[in-house]
Enzyme design. Structure first.
Site, PDB file in Angstrom:
ATOM      1  N   GLU A  74      -0.642  -5.691   5.749  1.00 11.83           N
ATOM      2  CA  GLU A  74      -2.197  -5.362   5.922  1.00 11.83           C
ATOM      3  C   GLU A  74      -3.065  -6.452   5.049  1.00 11.83           C
ATOM      4  OE1 GLU A  74      -1.462  -3.535   2.046  1.00 11.83           O
ATOM      5  OE2 GLU A  74      -0.409  -3.703   4.012  1.00 11.83           O
ATOM      6  N   HIS A 125       3.392  -6.475   2.304  1.00 12.70           N
ATOM      7  CA  HIS A 125       1.929  -5.989   2.455  1.00 12.70           C
ATOM      8  C   HIS A 125       1.540  -6.644   3.677  1.00 12.70           C
ATOM      9  CE1 HIS A 125       0.635  -3.768  -1.193  1.00 12.70           C
ATOM     10  NE2 HIS A 125       1.537  -4.918  -1.975  1.00 12.70           N
ATOM     11  N   CYS A 134       4.896  -1.127   0.217  1.00 14.27           N
ATOM     12  CA  CYS A 134       5.316  -1.675  -1.098  1.00 14.27           C
ATOM     13  C   CYS A 134       5.737  -0.699  -2.018  1.00 14.27           C
ATOM     14  CB  CYS A 134       3.994  -2.658  -1.444  1.00 14.27           C
ATOM     15  SG  CYS A 134       4.592  -3.888  -2.594  1.00 14.27           S
TER      16      CYS A 134
END
Length: 301
Positions: free
Chosen positions: A237, A235, A142
């Protein structure tokens, strides 16, 4: 994958409850293999949440991974206890003479500032320069991806009229690249950002390759050269409730915020969000560790 962390790291207990194999330091010392040494520069405000998310994402191969968490020395956030940082984190100054197989540079809530205005920008530049000679492969996430593209390639970021917020469909552009091995032609990934990087500027640099992009959310995955630097604009994750927490936080602050797109069933923020991106997120981290770290890094760092 056995993840080696300090025995008393709070994230360890959370992940063990998810049946993720977390190896303590004593047991790791008795395994006759060299673990991959991965540093995580955690720039996110809620550091403990990010620890859980990234350790979960790194837990899907049989390789042993030894994690070192890094934070900035020139700026200390207000959302993580100082005691936690002192116990579980090091700074670049502590590790500048060490070598790592991999480095992850996370996002940060500073994207609406110019890079040079960020309090720790000079320190981050030193870390990114150090990574050229002391890290086998660096994964930027990001804002960390925007910062990396700016520092290494001079590619700027630009403000968006509205926040890119939600779960977006992406198309795979280069199936032959090992980083996206096992990906479907079309897959989902979360975004939460106010700025974007120009696709045209990326394409103008012959050292960069766009591997996946979205008609709505723009570029997602960019690879530099042979994978020394990898940039992910979203993102992957994030867990199920991260966007929900961000949305409700801003609502409670009275900020003007739209519902995250393609996230809540029937766009009802009272319903439990669907988790629709984890398989590809796991594949991304597994492929990075296997093809760009493990198979490239020397046995002796």
């Amino acid at each position: 994958m056995p993840i080696k962390v300090q025995n008393d790291l709070p994230a360890k207990k959370i992940l063990e409850e998810e049946n993720i194999f977390m190896m303590d330091e004593k047991r790791a010392m008795h395994q006759d293999i060299r673990p991959l040494k991965i540093a995580i520069l955690n720039l996110m405000p809620l550091k403990e949440d990010t620890e859980v998310q990234l350790l979960r994402s790194l837990s899907n191969t049989p390789l042993q991974v030894d994690i070192t968490f890094l934070t900035t020395d020139t700026y200390v956030g207000k959302n993580t206890a100082t005691s936690h940082l002192e116990q579980f984190y090091l700074t670049h100054e502590d590790v500048k003479n060490r070598r790592f197989d991999g480095l992850i540079i996370t996002g940060a809530p500073v994207e609406q500032m110019e890079f040079e205005e960020v309090a720790y920008w000079n320190e981050l530049k030193k870390i990114m320069e150090w990574s050229k000679t002391h890290v086998t492969s660096t994964l930027h996430l990001c804002w960390g991806a925007q910062a990396g593209l700016y520092y290494h390639y001079g590619i700027k970021k630009y403000p968006l009229p509205d926040k890119m917020f939600g779960i977006f469909e992406h198309k795979l552009l280069n199936r032959k690249e090992p980083l996206v091995r096992g990906f479907d032609d079309v897959f989902l990934a979360p975004h939460s950002r106010h700025t974007e990087t120009s696709r045209e500027e990326i394409l103008q640099n012959s050292d960069l390759t766009i591997l996946a992009e979205s008609e709505e959310a723009g570029v997602l995955i960019v690879m530099g050269g042979d994978g020394k630097h990898i940039f992910v604009m979203g993102h992957p994750e994030y867990d199920r409730i991260t966007l929900d927490n961000e949305y409700k936080r801003d609502v409670n602050k009275g900020l003007e915020i739209q519902l995250p797109k393609n996230y809540y069933p029937s766009d009802d923020s009272m319903q439990r969000p669907n988790l629709s991106w984890r398989a590809h997120a796991n594949a991304l981290y597994t492929n990075w560790l296997n093809y760009y770290v493990y198979q490239v890094t020397p046995y002796e760092l």
